[in-house]
Design a protein around this motif. Structure first.
Motif, PDB file in Angstrom:
ATOM      1  N   TYR A  65       4.823  10.071   7.738  1.00 46.28           N
ATOM      2  CA  TYR A  65       4.152  11.007   6.841  1.00 46.28           C
ATOM      3  C   TYR A  65       3.212  11.907   7.637  1.00 46.28           C
ATOM      4  O   TYR A  65       2.600  11.472   8.622  1.00 46.28           O
ATOM      5  N   GLU A  73       0.826  -1.196   0.000  1.00 44.87           N
ATOM      6  CA  GLU A  73       0.000   0.000   0.000  1.00 44.87           C
ATOM      7  C   GLU A  73       0.865   1.253   0.000  1.00 44.87           C
ATOM      8  O   GLU A  73       1.827   1.354   0.757  1.00 44.87           O
ATOM      9  N   PRO A 126       1.094   5.440   0.538  1.00 43.16           N
ATOM     10  CA  PRO A 126       0.374   6.476   1.287  1.00 43.16           C
ATOM     11  C   PRO A 126      -0.448   7.371   0.361  1.00 43.16           C
ATOM     12  O   PRO A 126      -0.009   7.722  -0.731  1.00 43.16           O
ATOM     13  N   SER A 127      -1.633   7.742   0.809  1.00 39.63           N
ATOM     14  CA  SER A 127      -2.484   8.654   0.047  1.00 39.63           C
ATOM     15  C   SER A 127      -1.982  10.087   0.220  1.00 39.63           C
ATOM     16  O   SER A 127      -1.085  10.366   1.018  1.00 39.63           O
ATOM     17  N   GLY A 149       0.357  13.448   3.829  1.00 43.65           N
ATOM     18  CA  GLY A 149       0.898  12.981   2.559  1.00 43.65           C
ATOM     19  C   GLY A 149       2.346  13.338   2.316  1.00 43.65           C
ATOM     20  O   GLY A 149       2.940  12.877   1.324  1.00 43.65           O
ATOM     21  N   ASP A 175      -3.307  12.530   1.647  1.00 46.30           N
ATOM     22  CA  ASP A 175      -3.598  13.141   2.944  1.00 46.30           C
ATOM     23  C   ASP A 175      -3.217  12.228   4.109  1.00 46.30           C
ATOM     24  O   ASP A 175      -3.656  12.425   5.238  1.00 46.30           O
ATOM     25  N   PHE A 176      -2.374  11.237   3.842  1.00 45.60           N
ATOM     26  CA  PHE A 176      -2.033  10.234   4.861  1.00 45.60           C
ATOM     27  C   PHE A 176      -1.147  10.831   5.943  1.00 45.60           C
ATOM     28  O   PHE A 176      -0.173  11.543   5.665  1.00 45.60           O
ATOM     29  N   THR A 177      -1.473  10.528   7.202  1.00 44.80           N
ATOM     30  CA  THR A 177      -0.636  10.873   8.342  1.00 44.80           C
ATOM     31  C   THR A 177      -0.407   9.601   9.159  1.00 44.80           C
ATOM     32  O   THR A 177      -1.370   8.962   9.592  1.00 44.80           O
ATOM     33  N   ALA A 206       4.378   4.288   7.220  1.00 47.02           N
ATOM     34  CA  ALA A 206       4.260   3.350   6.108  1.00 47.02           C
ATOM     35  C   ALA A 206       5.584   2.614   5.937  1.00 47.02           C
ATOM     36  O   ALA A 206       6.627   3.069   6.419  1.00 47.02           O
TER      37      ALA A 206
END
Length: 353
Positions: A278, A257, A259-260, A281, A262-264, A267
Motif C-alpha cells: 500500500y 488489522e 490498513p488505514s 492507503g 494513509d497507510f504505506t 499488510a
C-alpha cells in the motif's frame, strides 16, 4: 432491512448456530437507523394520519425488543468464549440501553423522547469514566481470565508465572495466549507485568510477547491446535541480498488489522494468501506467498522453534513490482489450508522492468 434482519434471525433459530461475530453490528445498525427515524418523525403523526407513520410510531419498540434479545445472545456468546474487550463491552452496554429504551416506550404512557438523549448520555458517561468504564472492566476481566488459568494449572511460584507441570488443555492454552495478546496490545499489561519479573510500565512488542508466551510453555501447539508459528534469527544477524531494490520496509503485519487511509507499507492480503503493498492507503500490488508457505510447512517446525536461515528469505513478484523479504516471525492458521495471520520481517521492493 427490517425484513432481512428478521429473516436472518429465523435462519439462526432454525440452524441453531450464530455466525462469527457480526450479529451485533446488524442489530445495532437496525437500532440506530430505527431510533433516528423515530425521533425525526416523532411529531409527524400530528400532521400525517397515514397508517405507515402511525404503525411505525406504535410498534417500532415492540419490533426492536426481539432484536435486543438476539444481540444479548450474540454478545453473551462472545464474552463467554473470549472475555470482555472494549468493543464487546460497548456492544453489551448498548444492548442494555436498547432494552431500557424499548421497555420504557412499551410500558410508559407518556413516551417522552427526552428519555432517549438523557439515557444515552448517562450510558456514555458510564462507558468512558470511572471503575465501570470499558477500559477498566476489560482490564479486570482479561487479567482475571489469565490468572484463573495460572491458578488452575499451578503455574504460580513465589509470585511469578511458570510453565505448567503437566500439559495444558487446548482451551487453557488458547485462553492464556488470547488474554496475554489482548493485555499487551491494548495498554493493560501493568497488572500482570510483575508475574514475569518486568516493571509495571513495560510495553512488550510482538516478539517480547511471543517470548513471554514461550516462557509459559504455550508457544508449541497444544492438543489439536490449528495454529503454526515459525521463527527465525533477527535479520541483522544474517545476510540479505538487496542489490537493485528501490524501497525498504520494516514490516509488522497482523491479519486482524486493516490498513488505514494513509497507510504505506505491507499488510496481510484478504484470505491470508500473502502480502499486499500500500502507498497512502491505496493498494499498489499483491504478492502470493502460497509456494513459500508450502516450503515452510514442509521443512520447518511450526511450534515456534528457530528455523533454518535458508527458509527465511524469499523472492516473488506481483503484477507491477518484485519483492524480496527476510522473515523473522510468521503465524499461520492451518485448518485445511494455510492462512497467514501475522508476519514480521524486512521487505525490499522494486518496480518490474
Amino acid at each position: 432491512y427490517f425484513l432481512i434482519l428478521y429473516a436472518f434471525s429465523a435462519k439462526i433459530l432454525v440452524q441453531w448456530e450464530l455466525p462469527e461475530g457480526w450479529v451485533g453490528k446488524l442489530v445495532l445498525g437496525f437500532s440506530v437507523a430505527g431510533i433516528l427515524t423515530y425521533l425525526l418523525n416523532y411529531l409527524l403523526v400530528k400532521y400525517d394520519d397515514s397508517v405507515v407513520v402511525a404503525s411505525f410510531r406504535r410498534w417500532f419498540f415492540f419490533v426492536l425488543l426481539p432484536m435486543v434479545v438476539l444481540l444479548f445472545v450474540a454478545i453473551g456468546r462472545r464474552l463467554s468464549d473470549y472475555g470482555v474487550t472494549e468493543p464487546r463491552y460497548v456492544v453489551a452496554i448498548a444492548g442494555v440501553w436498547l432494552l431500557l429504551l424499548s421497555l420504557y416506550f412499551i410500558i410508559s404512557k407518556k413516551d417522552n423522547i427526552k428519555f432517549i438523549p438523557i439515557s444515552l448520555a448517562v450510558v456514555a458517561l458510564v462507558t468512558v469514566l470511572g471503575p465501570f468504564s470499558a477500559f477498566r472492566v476489560s482490564e479486570r476481566n482479561q487479567t482475571s481470565r489469565f490468572m484463573e488459568v495460572l491458578l488452575r494449572n499451578n503455574m504460580l511460584k513465589d509470585g511469578k508465572a511458570v510453565p505448567a507441570a503437566d500439559s495444558l488443555s487446548r482451551t487453557d492454552a488458547e485462553r492464556l495466549r488470547g488474554s496475554l495478546d489482548y493485555l499487551s496490545q491494548n495498554g493493560h499489561f501493568e497488572p500482570i507485568a510483575p508475574l514475569f519479573g518486568l516493571p509495571k510500565d513495560s510495553v512488550p512488542d510482538w516478539q517480547a510477547k511471543e517470548n513471554l508466551i514461550a516462557s509459559l510453555g504455550v508457544t508449541a501447539a497444544v492438543g489439536p491446535s490449528t495454529y503454526c508459528y515459525f521463527s527465525f534469527k533477527e535479520v541483522k544477524q544474517r545476510e540479505m541480498d538487496i542489490a537493485g531494490y528501490e524501497l525498504f520496509y520494516q514490516v509488522y503485519a497482523y491479519g486482524r488489522e486493516k490498513p488505514s487511509n494513509d497507510f504505506t507499507g505491507f499488510a496481510i492480503s484478504d484470505g491470508g494468501t500473502g502480502l499486499q503493498h500500500y502507498v497512502n492507503g491505496e493498494k499498489m500490488d499483491s504478492f502470493d506467498l502460497s509456494p513459500y508457505s508450502k516450503r515452510l510447512f514442509d521443512n520447518a517446525p511450526c511450534n515456534g522453534q528457530e528455523a533454518a536461515d535458508s527458509l527465511a528469505n524469499y523472492q516473488t513478484s506481483g503484477t507491477r513490482s518484485e519483492i524480496r523479504f527476510s522473515a523473522v516471525n510468521l503465524t499461520y492458521e492451518n485448518d485445511g489450508k494455510q492462512v497467514l495471520k501475522d508476519f514480521s520481517g524486512q521487505v525490499v521492493l522494486r518496480k518490474k522492468q
